[in-house]
Scaffold this motif. Structure first.
Motif, PDB file in Angstrom:
ATOM      1  N   SER A  15       6.378   1.648   4.335  1.00 31.97           N
ATOM      2  CA  SER A  15       7.255   2.714   3.846  1.00 31.97           C
ATOM      3  C   SER A  15       6.489   4.012   3.706  1.00 31.97           C
ATOM      4  O   SER A  15       7.016   5.097   3.969  1.00 31.97           O
ATOM      5  N   ARG A  16       5.221   3.898   3.307  1.00 30.87           N
ATOM      6  CA  ARG A  16       4.430   5.123   3.193  1.00 30.87           C
ATOM      7  C   ARG A  16       4.266   5.792   4.561  1.00 30.87           C
ATOM      8  O   ARG A  16       4.407   7.005   4.704  1.00 30.87           O
ATOM      9  N   VAL A  29       4.940  -7.464  -0.123  1.00 31.36           N
ATOM     10  CA  VAL A  29       5.354  -6.241  -0.816  1.00 31.36           C
ATOM     11  C   VAL A  29       4.388  -5.104  -0.520  1.00 31.36           C
ATOM     12  O   VAL A  29       4.783  -3.944  -0.286  1.00 31.36           O
ATOM     13  N   ALA A  30       3.060  -5.454  -0.475  1.00 27.02           N
ATOM     14  CA  ALA A  30       2.073  -4.410  -0.171  1.00 27.02           C
ATOM     15  C   ALA A  30       2.269  -3.876   1.237  1.00 27.02           C
ATOM     16  O   ALA A  30       2.193  -2.661   1.475  1.00 27.02           O
ATOM     17  N   ASP A  31       2.536  -4.818   2.176  1.00 27.25           N
ATOM     18  CA  ASP A  31       2.788  -4.381   3.551  1.00 27.25           C
ATOM     19  C   ASP A  31       4.029  -3.494   3.634  1.00 27.25           C
ATOM     20  O   ASP A  31       4.038  -2.471   4.329  1.00 27.25           O
ATOM     21  N   ARG A  91       7.298   7.353   5.643  1.00 28.52           N
ATOM     22  CA  ARG A  91       7.508   8.611   4.926  1.00 28.52           C
ATOM     23  C   ARG A  91       6.653   9.728   5.521  1.00 28.52           C
ATOM     24  O   ARG A  91       7.103  10.851   5.686  1.00 28.52           O
ATOM     25  N   THR A 113       3.347 -11.007  -2.734  1.00 26.82           N
ATOM     26  CA  THR A 113       2.634  -9.784  -3.112  1.00 26.82           C
ATOM     27  C   THR A 113       2.141  -9.050  -1.878  1.00 26.82           C
ATOM     28  O   THR A 113       2.255  -7.826  -1.768  1.00 26.82           O
ATOM     29  N   ARG A 131       5.160  -1.737   1.299  1.00 26.63           N
ATOM     30  CA  ARG A 131       4.860  -0.437   0.679  1.00 26.63           C
ATOM     31  C   ARG A 131       4.100   0.461   1.649  1.00 26.63           C
ATOM     32  O   ARG A 131       4.377   1.650   1.776  1.00 26.63           O
ATOM     33  N   GLU A 132       3.111  -0.146   2.364  1.00 23.52           N
ATOM     34  CA  GLU A 132       2.338   0.630   3.326  1.00 23.52           C
ATOM     35  C   GLU A 132       3.237   1.127   4.462  1.00 23.52           C
ATOM     36  O   GLU A 132       3.147   2.281   4.889  1.00 23.52           O
TER      37      GLU A 132
END
Lengths: 339, 270
Positions: A209-210, A202-204, A213, A199, A206-207
């Motif tokens: 990727s943000r 995945v959060a890392d 972006r 988890t 996601r961060e």
């Protein structure tokens, strides 16, 4: 004058006779057509020997390059082989690499003998040699063979044992998963450690990727150095100008223009001049170190230096006095000069 | 002797008795018909006499030429129906070009002789039975025999020769018309070019198909004449007997044609 009455019986005879004549002529024509008879055409016999004719029959077609040029006249079983004689409408000159095979005319049935005469550069087949046809390609036989091979492979060819081994491996893997062994097993069985790590990961991700972006959006908006680099083409133009200048310089260097160019050119006169000049400077510097000459003494003799300094100071003071008094002198000179 | 004194029999007892009586009658009638046929064949030695020639030509005209109209229509539409039914099914597989072969094989081997035989049995056979029956019940046949005129030679042989000759020719005629009708349907309804139709029609048939079909028609002609003449000669009880003879002629001819067609096919194609 009235016409003679028609004899009814004679009329019947005529009608019956005409009908029979027409039908018999049609029957004769039909017989010729169906018999594929060629009464007025010369026939060229061709005998071919086959191991198997796959149901070839009398009057089946003989085809060369897709064109029907004859028909099968007879088939005869001799010495375990089938001797097929065909009547051809035109002579054929078979080459050594000829190919004769019996083919199915359609999926509905029917056979034909197909002849490939061979390549033009191959030698001609001697006339006393009876060509031998190839074994026909039997679709049903091939299919039966494939089925037999598949069955054999399933039973004795190892496919079954391989499949059993695969199943055993899968069973072992599933058992390990059930016991929670290995990464995947722990992931499936343990709801805390690996799950939490996953988890967090995945959060890392996601961060990350943000952030990526955001950066990409900034770059797209032309913000920052990289964005300006991508959005503003002035840098490109400047780089292009630099490249142009460098090319010009390199051309001038190559052409021996300018000092550096002359240094790099094959003409070494400048180099010699500079070498001589350096030698002269070196000599002057040596003389100065040895205290020779005015500059040498100035650099080595402290008293001379002080005297020279004092003299310069006095000279500067004299010049200042002269500068201060020069307007008065000038005015006085002008004033009294008029008289 | 064609005519004979009537035989009086005791009434049959029970179903088995009736069945046995019918079986005996069937065997007896068959035997009489075969004997009459043999006699007619024996009379063929007079076939080239002037009177026989004239009678044969007359029967050929009456039995053959006058049947051309109905045979033309029946044969053409039989071929058209065959082509349409076969072509519609074969079109599902993109093989409608082969309707020529289907129509030709069907017409030559079976449909041509069969349709011709049925038409002649229903028209010519019924007419022969009615004529013979009327002559029999009016005792004209007996009068001929009294005058020493062989009714078989005078009545049966010309009809036998006429139908034996005309039935195969009419069968071939019906085959041609059926094939043409099928070609027209193939061209107009199924989009099969005429050349491809004819090519396929002639590719898959042999002379054997043609001549076995004509042999069937020949046998059908002999059967029709034999059955019709025998039934006519067996007519009794006036007009009712003539009607019964005509009805039995058509029925027996149809059954005989079917059975004979199967036997010939079995002999030549199996």
């Amino acid at each position: 004058m009235t016409p003679k009455p028609v004899n009814r019986e004679l009329m019947m005879e005529w009608i019956v006779g005409v009908f029979m004549l027409v039908v018999l002529l049609a029957l004769a024509y039909f017989t010729i057509v169906l018999g594929r008879a060629t009464f007025f055409q010369r026939q060229y016999p061709l005998t071919v020997v086959f191991e198997d004719v796959m149901g070839l029959r009398k009057d089946d077609a003989v085809v060369v390059n897709g064109m029907t040029i004859g028909k099968i006249r007879s088939l005869r079983l001799q010495d375990g082989l089938v001797e097929v004689t065909a009547d051809l409408n035109q002579p054929l000159q078979l080459r050594a690499d000829h190919r004769i095979v019996i083919m199915a005319t359609s999926i509905l049935g029917g056979r034909q003998m197909q002849i490939e005469v061979g390549s033009p550069d191959a030698p001609l087949l001697p006339e006393n040699v009876i060509p031998r046809g190839r074994r026909p390609y039997d679709l049903m036989e091939e299919a039966a063979k494939v089925v037999h091979e598949v069955r054999q492979a399933l039973t004795t060819g190892g496919i079954s044992s391989n499949a059993q081994a695969v199943v055993a491996s899968l069973r072992e893997i599933t058992e390990r998963l059930e016991r929670g062994e290995g990464t995947l097993g722990r992931l499936l069985s343990d709801d805390t450690g690996p799950y939490t790590d996953l988890t967090n990961m995945v959060a890392d991700l996601r961060e990350a990727s943000r952030q990526i972006r955001e950066v990409s959006e900034q770059v797209a908006r032309g913000e920052g150095t990289l964005g300006r680099l991508l959005a503003d083409d002035s840098l490109y133009r400047e780089a292009s100008a630099i490249a142009t200048n460098l090319r010009t310089v390199s051309e001038r260097l190559a052409g021996g223009e300018g000092t550096l160019g002359k240094l790099l050119s094959a003409d070494d006169s400048l180099y010699r001049d500079l070498s001589e000049a350096a030698a002269s400077v070196k000599e002057i510097a040596g003389r100065m170190e040895r205290g020779e000459g005015l500059l040498g003494r100035l650099s080595t003799d402290e008293a001379l230096y002080e005297e020279a300094r004092a003299a310069l100071q006095e000279l500067r003071a004299a010049v200042d006095d002269f500068r201060e008094t020069s307007p008065v002198v000038s005015f006085t000179t002008l004033l009294f000069g008029a008289f | 002797m064609i005519t004979r004194e009537p035989r009086y029999q005791l009434p049959a007892r029970g179903p088995a008795g009736h069945l046995g009586r019918h079986m005996l009658a069937l065997v007896g009638n068959s035997g009489r018909a075969v004997i009459m046929l043999g006699e007619a064949i024996w009379c063929l030695r007079y076939v080239f006499t002037r009177r026989s020639r004239q009678a044969i030509v007359t029967q050929m005209y009456v039995g053959g030429i006058k049947s051309l109209g109905v045979i033309t229509v029946v044969a053409a539409f039989t071929g058209m129906i065959l082509a349409l039914q076969t072509g519609l099914e074969m079109r599902r597989f993109g093989q409608e070009v082969y309707i020529g072969a289907a129509v030709m094989v069907s017409m030559l081997r079976e449909m041509g002789p069969f349709m011709t035989g049925l038409i002649l049995a229903a028209s010519v056979g019924a007419a022969i039975a009615a004529q013979m029956g009327t002559m029999t019940v009016s005792e004209e046949i007996a009068a001929l025999e009294v005058m020493s005129i062989n009714p078989v030679r005078f009545l049966v042989m010309p009809r036998l020769v006429a139908l034996a000759v005309m039935t195969p020719l009419l069968s071939f005629y019906s085959c041609i018309l059926g094939v043409i009708g099928g070609g027209v349907v193939g061209l107009t309804q199924l989009g099969v070019p005429w050349g491809a139709y004819v090519d396929n029609a002639t590719r898959f048939v042999e002379n054997k198909d043609l001549y076995v079909g004509m042999l069937k028609a020949f046998l059908f002609g002999i059967l029709i004449v034999t059955i019709a003449c025998h039934q006519g000669f067996s007519a009794t009880q006036g007009a009712v007997g003539v009607g019964n003879a005509t009805r039995r002629t058509v029925i027996v001819c149809f059954l005989s044609i079917l059975i004979c067609g199967y036997i010939v096919t079995r002999v030549f194609y199996v």
